[in-house]
Design an enzyme around this catalytic site. Structure first.
Site, PDB file in Angstrom:
ATOM      1  N   ASP A 151       0.789  -1.229   0.000  1.00 58.89           N
ATOM      2  CA  ASP A 151       0.000   0.000   0.000  1.00 58.89           C
ATOM      3  C   ASP A 151       0.822   1.280   0.000  1.00 58.89           C
ATOM      4  O   ASP A 151       0.323   2.347   0.364  1.00 58.89           O
ATOM      5  CB  ASP A 151      -0.884  -0.017   1.250  1.00 58.89           C
ATOM      6  CG  ASP A 151      -0.062  -0.258   2.507  1.00 58.89           C
ATOM      7  OD1 ASP A 151       1.155  -0.005   2.474  1.00 58.89           O
ATOM      8  OD2 ASP A 151      -0.623  -0.718   3.522  1.00 58.89           O
ATOM      9  N   GLU A 193       0.000  -9.171  -1.192  1.00 59.02           N
ATOM     10  CA  GLU A 193      -0.617  -8.627   0.030  1.00 59.02           C
ATOM     11  C   GLU A 193      -1.843  -7.776  -0.335  1.00 59.02           C
ATOM     12  O   GLU A 193      -1.996  -6.629   0.092  1.00 59.02           O
ATOM     13  CB  GLU A 193       0.375  -7.817   0.872  1.00 59.02           C
ATOM     14  CG  GLU A 193      -0.094  -7.596   2.309  1.00 59.02           C
ATOM     15  CD  GLU A 193       0.828  -6.698   3.119  1.00 59.02           C
ATOM     16  OE1 GLU A 193       1.786  -7.222   3.710  1.00 59.02           O
ATOM     17  OE2 GLU A 193       0.585  -5.477   3.167  1.00 59.02           O
ATOM     18  N   GLU A 238      -2.320   5.013   3.091  1.00 57.37           N
ATOM     19  CA  GLU A 238      -2.188   3.615   2.647  1.00 57.37           C
ATOM     20  C   GLU A 238      -3.527   2.949   2.329  1.00 57.37           C
ATOM     21  O   GLU A 238      -3.623   2.149   1.394  1.00 57.37           O
ATOM     22  CB  GLU A 238      -1.446   2.788   3.713  1.00 57.37           C
ATOM     23  CG  GLU A 238       0.040   3.116   3.847  1.00 57.37           C
ATOM     24  CD  GLU A 238       0.341   4.305   4.736  1.00 57.37           C
ATOM     25  OE1 GLU A 238      -0.627   4.920   5.259  1.00 57.37           O
ATOM     26  OE2 GLU A 238       1.519   4.639   4.916  1.00 57.37           O
ATOM     27  N   HIS A 250       5.944   5.100  13.042  1.00 52.67           N
ATOM     28  CA  HIS A 250       6.236   5.985  11.916  1.00 52.67           C
ATOM     29  C   HIS A 250       5.002   6.478  11.172  1.00 52.67           C
ATOM     30  O   HIS A 250       5.112   7.220  10.195  1.00 52.67           O
ATOM     31  CB  HIS A 250       7.133   5.265  10.907  1.00 52.67           C
ATOM     32  CG  HIS A 250       6.457   4.104  10.245  1.00 52.67           C
ATOM     33  ND1 HIS A 250       5.604   4.259   9.170  1.00 52.67           N
ATOM     34  CD2 HIS A 250       6.471   2.786  10.511  1.00 52.67           C
ATOM     35  CE1 HIS A 250       5.149   3.075   8.806  1.00 52.67           C
ATOM     36  NE2 HIS A 250       5.642   2.162   9.607  1.00 52.67           N
ATOM     37  N   ARG A 275       2.022   8.390   9.508  1.00 55.56           N
ATOM     38  CA  ARG A 275       1.802   9.823   9.288  1.00 55.56           C
ATOM     39  C   ARG A 275       0.696  10.376  10.186  1.00 55.56           C
ATOM     40  O   ARG A 275       0.767  11.506  10.655  1.00 55.56           O
ATOM     41  CB  ARG A 275       1.442  10.069   7.823  1.00 55.56           C
ATOM     42  CG  ARG A 275       2.629  10.115   6.901  1.00 55.56           C
ATOM     43  CD  ARG A 275       2.184  10.215   5.451  1.00 55.56           C
ATOM     44  NE  ARG A 275       3.244  10.689   4.569  1.00 55.56           N
ATOM     45  CZ  ARG A 275       4.282   9.955   4.178  1.00 55.56           C
ATOM     46  NH1 ARG A 275       4.411   8.717   4.608  1.00 55.56           N
ATOM     47  NH2 ARG A 275       5.203  10.458   3.373  1.00 55.56           N
ATOM     48  N   HIS A 307      12.659   5.496  13.326  1.00 54.63           N
ATOM     49  CA  HIS A 307      12.511   5.708  11.880  1.00 54.63           C
ATOM     50  C   HIS A 307      13.210   7.019  11.504  1.00 54.63           C
ATOM     51  O   HIS A 307      13.088   8.005  12.244  1.00 54.63           O
ATOM     52  CB  HIS A 307      11.015   5.767  11.556  1.00 54.63           C
ATOM     53  CG  HIS A 307      10.694   5.750  10.092  1.00 54.63           C
ATOM     54  ND1 HIS A 307      10.980   6.812   9.260  1.00 54.63           N
ATOM     55  CD2 HIS A 307      10.112   4.811   9.309  1.00 54.63           C
ATOM     56  CE1 HIS A 307      10.590   6.515   8.024  1.00 54.63           C
ATOM     57  NE2 HIS A 307      10.058   5.305   8.030  1.00 54.63           N
TER      58      HIS A 307
HETATM   59  C1  UD1 Z   1       6.559   4.805   3.953  1.00 58.45           C
HETATM   60  C2  UD1 Z   1       5.179   4.346   3.455  1.00 58.45           C
HETATM   61  C3  UD1 Z   1       4.434   3.599   4.563  1.00 58.45           C
HETATM   62  C4  UD1 Z   1       5.293   2.495   5.154  1.00 58.45           C
HETATM   63  C5  UD1 Z   1       6.623   3.065   5.607  1.00 58.45           C
HETATM   64  C6  UD1 Z   1       7.506   1.974   6.129  1.00 58.45           C
HETATM   65  C7  UD1 Z   1       3.970   5.740   1.847  1.00 58.45           C
HETATM   66  C8  UD1 Z   1       2.975   6.824   1.644  1.00 58.45           C
HETATM   67  N1  UD1 Z   1       4.358   5.502   3.107  1.00 58.45           N
HETATM   68  O1  UD1 Z   1       6.335   5.806   4.937  1.00 58.45           O
HETATM   69  O2  UD1 Z   1       3.256   3.038   4.028  1.00 58.45           O
HETATM   70  O3  UD1 Z   1       4.610   1.935   6.245  1.00 58.45           O
HETATM   71  O4  UD1 Z   1       7.261   3.701   4.486  1.00 58.45           O
HETATM   72  O5  UD1 Z   1       8.580   2.463   6.852  1.00 58.45           O
HETATM   73  O6  UD1 Z   1       4.393   5.136   0.899  1.00 58.45           O
HETATM   74  N2  UD1 Z   1      14.072   8.299   5.317  1.00 58.45           N
HETATM   75  C9  UD1 Z   1      15.445   8.233   5.311  1.00 58.45           C
HETATM   76  N3  UD1 Z   1      16.042   7.032   4.982  1.00 58.45           N
HETATM   77  C10 UD1 Z   1      15.329   5.933   4.669  1.00 58.45           C
HETATM   78  C11 UD1 Z   1      13.927   6.013   4.703  1.00 58.45           C
HETATM   79  C12 UD1 Z   1      13.317   7.203   5.023  1.00 58.45           C
HETATM   80  O7  UD1 Z   1      16.137   9.206   5.587  1.00 58.45           O
HETATM   81  O8  UD1 Z   1      15.927   4.889   4.373  1.00 58.45           O
HETATM   82  C13 UD1 Z   1      13.424   9.587   5.691  1.00 58.45           C
HETATM   83  C14 UD1 Z   1      13.526  10.645   4.589  1.00 58.45           C
HETATM   84  O9  UD1 Z   1      13.681  11.890   5.196  1.00 58.45           O
HETATM   85  C15 UD1 Z   1      12.146  10.555   3.918  1.00 58.45           C
HETATM   86  C16 UD1 Z   1      11.269  10.289   5.132  1.00 58.45           C
HETATM   87  O10 UD1 Z   1      12.019   9.380   5.933  1.00 58.45           O
HETATM   88  O11 UD1 Z   1      11.801  11.756   3.240  1.00 58.45           O
HETATM   89  C17 UD1 Z   1       9.908   9.732   4.842  1.00 58.45           C
HETATM   90  O12 UD1 Z   1       9.941   8.580   4.016  1.00 58.45           O
HETATM   91  P1  UD1 Z   1       8.586   8.149   3.224  1.00 58.45           P
HETATM   92  O13 UD1 Z   1       8.867   6.917   2.456  1.00 58.45           O
HETATM   93  O14 UD1 Z   1       8.059   9.322   2.481  1.00 58.45           O
HETATM   94  O15 UD1 Z   1       7.552   7.869   4.373  1.00 58.45           O
HETATM   95  P2  UD1 Z   1       7.486   6.747   5.470  1.00 58.45           P
HETATM   96  O16 UD1 Z   1       6.912   7.370   6.687  1.00 58.45           O
HETATM   97  O17 UD1 Z   1       8.774   6.040   5.573  1.00 58.45           O
HETATM   98  N1  UDP Z   2      12.027  -3.661  10.933  1.00 58.96           N
HETATM   99  C1  UDP Z   2      13.414  -3.752  10.824  1.00 58.96           C
HETATM  100  N2  UDP Z   2      14.195  -2.901  11.587  1.00 58.96           N
HETATM  101  C2  UDP Z   2      13.663  -1.978  12.430  1.00 58.96           C
HETATM  102  C3  UDP Z   2      12.239  -1.884  12.519  1.00 58.96           C
HETATM  103  C4  UDP Z   2      11.463  -2.727  11.755  1.00 58.96           C
HETATM  104  O1  UDP Z   2      13.935  -4.582  10.084  1.00 58.96           O
HETATM  105  O2  UDP Z   2      14.419  -1.255  13.080  1.00 58.96           O
HETATM  106  C5  UDP Z   2      11.197  -4.541  10.088  1.00 58.96           C
HETATM  107  C6  UDP Z   2      10.052  -5.264  10.762  1.00 58.96           C
HETATM  108  O3  UDP Z   2      10.465  -6.509  11.307  1.00 58.96           O
HETATM  109  C7  UDP Z   2       9.056  -5.441   9.623  1.00 58.96           C
HETATM  110  C8  UDP Z   2       9.283  -4.199   8.781  1.00 58.96           C
HETATM  111  O4  UDP Z   2      10.573  -3.702   9.128  1.00 58.96           O
HETATM  112  O5  UDP Z   2       9.362  -6.565   8.819  1.00 58.96           O
HETATM  113  C9  UDP Z   2       8.214  -3.191   9.077  1.00 58.96           C
HETATM  114  O6  UDP Z   2       8.543  -1.976   8.517  1.00 58.96           O
HETATM  115  P1  UDP Z   2       7.796  -0.633   8.916  1.00 58.96           P
HETATM  116  O7  UDP Z   2       7.289  -0.721  10.309  1.00 58.96           O
HETATM  117  O8  UDP Z   2       8.738   0.470   8.590  1.00 58.96           O
HETATM  118  O9  UDP Z   2       6.601  -0.557   7.858  1.00 58.96           O
HETATM  119  P2  UDP Z   2       5.103  -1.106   7.854  1.00 58.96           P
HETATM  120  O10 UDP Z   2       5.141  -2.570   8.059  1.00 58.96           O
HETATM  121  O11 UDP Z   2       4.347  -0.368   8.916  1.00 58.96           O
HETATM  122  O12 UDP Z   2       4.598  -0.722   6.496  1.00 58.96           O
END
Ligand code: UD1
Ligand code: UDP
Length: 381
Positions: A98, A120, A134, A216, A218, A248
């Site tokens: 999603d 999924e 999502e 994490h 939003r 995160h």
């Molecule tokens: C995204 C997904 C969410 C998922 C989550 C898992 C969308 C809308 N959201 O949200 O569904 O549950 O990922 O974690 O697709 N950043 C880093 N390094 C990284 C990753 C993220 O610095 O490796 C920081 C950056 O500043 C980035 C911010 O996190 O701009 C947000 O990342 P983004 O993918 O937009 O949103 P998530 O909250 O991670």
């Molecule tokens: N996870 C990880 N390291 C961390 C936190 C989570 O490997 O420090 C793994 C966790 O076991 C799961 C996945 O990341 O498999 C979940 O990711 P996240 O919570 O970012 O996204 P969501 O599942 O909510 O989309």
């Protein structure tokens, strides 16, 4: 015989963890030609997972920016993928879950009239704003997709109720359990690994029960996240426990978490962990407090109580089984509910039942069977 070209597209940590076992299984099918495109919606957290599974993507859109907006991700995926789809012309695109990456990738494929398979598929919270965005992303993908690999009977039924064709909806289980079992086997089977992992957490006190925390979403940014952190601080002060919180990297999460929790005794704030050490910590934990989707699926398989800092969930199966409890974001509620499993009164034993509603470790194999046209025996929860 011509092989079928499959392009898997993903970009965030959870998509990678859940798609990489599938990449491995599909790549071993002689009838398939498999390529991987990462959008790098996440950079470091994606690369951690790619390295762990030993997969090098064929295409990398490298789109992450420090303060990215949803529009930015969506347009960058659409335009970036367009070129790749024209150049390689896959027979099918697979997306997961999603995220913005998954939604935009399915739209990009639709614009080229390339069929989309949704891994999924069928999860529904019923509220378009929770989780946001999502819940709407996954609905949009299910309008576009023509094959649905669903994790549970409930998700299958959601799609059938919405009018999906019966012969397009497959009950495969969730590939997250494939990934989890691979890692849990490694931790147990690889000589010296458990000891090395234990050494990497030498700051933990051996006899103090562990509360593992992530967050994490939003919709929790701002006051709800501050309230969750205040609850964690209170739990650490008033109960016999220690906390590990891998934060995160989103600045909207880093700021408030560090503001409330830095320096609180027994609370360890750490960088996002690689999946392998994270699985180790889940196994070692007494309970987990999280708003993560994936962790709601993994922890029940490990028999760990999970408290979910959300008001609704699209994963009701483990809630019904009593292993997962929704606690929202109110400080008092969290302290009271989580506190219960850290007292000797027996609440922990009632929740800590090992259940497997989300998969049996064979979801990727089932999806491969579907893609090559082999007979497939559905997952039986
Ligand atoms: C995204 C997904 C969410 C998922 C989550 C898992 C969308 C809308 N959201 O949200 O569904 O549950 O990922 O974690 O697709 N950043 C880093 N390094 C990284 C990753 C993220 O610095 O490796 C920081 C950056 O500043 C980035 C911010 O996190 O701009 C947000 O990342 P983004 O993918 O937009 O949103 P998530 O909250 O991670
Ligand atoms: N996870 C990880 N390291 C961390 C936190 C989570 O490997 O420090 C793994 C966790 O076991 C799961 C996945 O990341 O498999 C979940 O990711 P996240 O919570 O970012 O996204 P969501 O599942 O909510 O989309």
């Amino acid at each position: 015989m011509n092989s079928t070209r499959i392009l898997l597209v993903f970009g965030t940590r959870p998509e990678a963890i859940k798609m990489l076992p599938l990449v491995k299984v599909l790549a071993a099918e002689p009838a398939l030609e498999v390529r991987v495109c990462v959008t790098a919606q996440h950079r470091q957290m994606l690369d951690q997972a790619l390295e762990l599974f030993g997969v090098r993507p064929d295409y990398d859109l490298d789109l992450m920016t420090a303060a990215q907006g949803l529009e930015q991700i969506t347009t960058a995926v659409l335009t970036g993928l367009s070129t790749i789809l024209d150049a390689w012309r896959p027979d099918r695109v697979l997306v997961h879950g999603d995220t913005a990456t998954a939604m935009a990738a399915s739209l990009a494929a639709f614009y080229k009239k390339i069929p989309v398979g949704h891994v999924e598929a069928g999860l529904r919270s019923g509220d378009p704003l929770q989780p946001w965005p999502e819940e709407v992303n996954r609905r949009l993908i299910d309008v576009i997709a023509d094959q649905f690999y669903t994790p549970t009977a409930e998700t299958r039924d959601n799609l059938l109720r919405e009018g999906a064709r019966r012969d397009a909806v497959y009950l495969t289980g969730n590939t997250v359990i494939d990934a989890l079992l691979m890692m849990a086997d490694r931790v147990e089977g690889e000589p010296g690994l458990a000891e090395r992992l234990a050494d990497s957490f030498s700051y933990l006190e051996p006899d103090l029960p562990l509360l593992l925390v992530t967050g994490h979403r939003r919709e929790n940014f701002g006051q709800p996240l501050l309230d969750i952190c205040a609850a964690i601080a209170e739990l650490a002060r008033t109960h016999r426990l220690q906390v590990v919180y891998p934060i995160h990297p989103n600045p909207n999460v880093q700021g408030p978490v560090r503001q409330v929790l830095a320096g609180v005794p027994h609370v360890h704030l750490v960088e996002p962990l690689d999946y392998l050490p994270f699985v180790y910590l889940m196994k070692r934990s007494h309970a987990i407090l999280t708003d993560s989707g994936g962790i709601q699926e993994e922890a029940p398989a490990l028999g760990k109580p999970v408290f979910v800092t959300r008001n609704v969930t699209e994963r009701p199966e483990a809630v019904a089984a009593g292993t997962v409890e929704l606690v929202g974001t109110d400080q008092r509620t969290i302290v009271e509910r989580v506190g219960r499993v850290f007292t000797p009164a027996g609440a922990h034993e009632r929740m800590a039942r090992r259940i497997n509603p989300y998969g049996d470790g064979r979801a990727s194999r089932r999806i491969a069977d579907i893609l090559v046209g082999r007979k497939m025996k559905e997952f039986e929860p």
